[in-house]
Motif scaffolding. Sequence first.
Motif, PDB file in Angstrom:
ATOM      1  N   HIS A 132      -6.491   1.544   4.055  1.00  0.00           N
ATOM      2  CA  HIS A 132      -6.607   2.705   3.160  1.00  0.00           C
ATOM      3  C   HIS A 132      -7.448   2.472   1.918  1.00  0.00           C
ATOM      4  O   HIS A 132      -7.627   3.378   1.117  1.00  0.00           O
ATOM      5  N   CYS A 173       0.861  -1.191   0.000  1.00  0.00           N
ATOM      6  CA  CYS A 173       0.000   0.000   0.000  1.00  0.00           C
ATOM      7  C   CYS A 173       0.898   1.241   0.000  1.00  0.00           C
ATOM      8  O   CYS A 173       1.853   1.317   0.756  1.00  0.00           O
ATOM      9  N   GLU A 216       0.348   4.132   1.088  1.00  0.00           N
ATOM     10  CA  GLU A 216       0.176   4.969   2.269  1.00  0.00           C
ATOM     11  C   GLU A 216       0.930   4.396   3.468  1.00  0.00           C
ATOM     12  O   GLU A 216       1.657   5.116   4.153  1.00  0.00           O
ATOM     13  N   CYS A 217       0.754   3.083   3.715  1.00  0.00           N
ATOM     14  CA  CYS A 217       1.295   2.508   4.953  1.00  0.00           C
ATOM     15  C   CYS A 217       2.387   1.469   4.687  1.00  0.00           C
ATOM     16  O   CYS A 217       2.955   0.916   5.624  1.00  0.00           O
ATOM     17  N   CYS A 268      -5.919  -2.116   0.364  1.00  0.00           N
ATOM     18  CA  CYS A 268      -5.360  -2.109   1.724  1.00  0.00           C
ATOM     19  C   CYS A 268      -6.499  -2.161   2.727  1.00  0.00           C
ATOM     20  O   CYS A 268      -7.520  -1.498   2.543  1.00  0.00           O
TER      21      CYS A 268
HETATM   22 ZN    ZN Z   1      -2.440   1.158   3.717  1.00  0.00          ZN
END
Ligand code: ZN
Length: 417
Positions: A86, A45, A47-48, A83
Amino acid sequence: MQDRDLYARILGLVDPWQVLDVQLDVKGEEVRVTVGPKMHATLACPECSKPSPGYDTRQRSWRHLDTCQFKTILVADVPRVNCQEHGIKQVNVPWAEPGSGFTALMEAVVISWLLSLASIKTVAEQLRLSWDEVDGIMGRAVDRGLLRRKRVSVRRIGVDETSFQRRHEYVTIVTDLDGSRVLHVADGRKRESLDAFFRSLDPDQIAAIEAVAMDMCGAFIASVLEHVPDAERKIGFDKFHVASHLGDAVNRVRRDEHKALLANGDDSLKGSRFIWLSNPDNLDAAATGALNALHEMNLKTGKAWAFKETAMCIWRFAQRARANAEWKTWIAKAMRSRLEPVKKVARMIREHLWGIVNAMALKITNAASESVNSKVQRIKRAACGFRNRDRFRNAILFHLGGLDLYPASASATHTTS
Ligand SMILES: [Zn+2]
């Protein structure tokens, strides 16, 4: 097969990305390089960075540096992951910043060329890009740099104005006097122009400001007084600004006196302008001799000149009480001088004495802003003018903002290629 290895190297691809196909269009002078992740590669992902299951793919393409004079286009079906936290996100690719239509290396080359003061037109022609594409890369570089610029804490700032296109159009530039970098560019030279800068700071950043160097400009003074606590002791009026007013006064007295003398057939002051306006330490022997001869004539111009030179000597005093006392004596004498141009400057100094004493105590001048100003004019000349203020502002921040402009993945691409 060799093609694929070659392009994987040229593009600096890293695991799990690999070249899947290379299509050469000889007539169109174009190479299309298709890349994709290896089978069963773990996707993360954006974002993370948590490994996440694939969802689907979206085809995207990026313009890369030409290879052997062929336009090189990178094509990939970029996976989207699902995700847990997210939702559905497109994974990051190592060769480009999210949302860009160019590889990071391509953007980096454009940025380097622009930084060497090549014009947008030249860079566009050399790299076979459009003017708007190069302009877009430049604009995104500035946005990226401004985002990265961590909460700057600046102690001493300079405020100055510089002309934009025509002579009566201006922008206000705020400079970090210690870092010699431009912090802010705003339209016009009004109070609001500077207000916008202070509004962009948080209370801690405003509290950190110890000194503001500027000319005696009412609009800027008002803005600093409103936004910076204890500004009455932080605003410093620039020495060279005061000097230039005094130089103008000397010149005015000289012009009038020259006219009056000429009426009586006396041309003693002819061609003396330079001698009166120069720093006496910089004059050669002949000019010093001429100056001494002029002084012996007991001219009004000589008197005005002496007021200017004494005033410049007062700047040595850094202690507030002493500085104040020296100026007050000077102002009193100047007001009795019967030299109207000198009296006019004396009144201006009396009104702004607080800020002049601050400049002496804080030991600040606006010289750094002046040097920024001359660099701005150079950028303007190199660009042959700017179509609009936003572009002008962008160019100033691009060249003089001290910003980290390069796309993040460009360095990674560099090291693996
Ligand atoms: Zn994520």
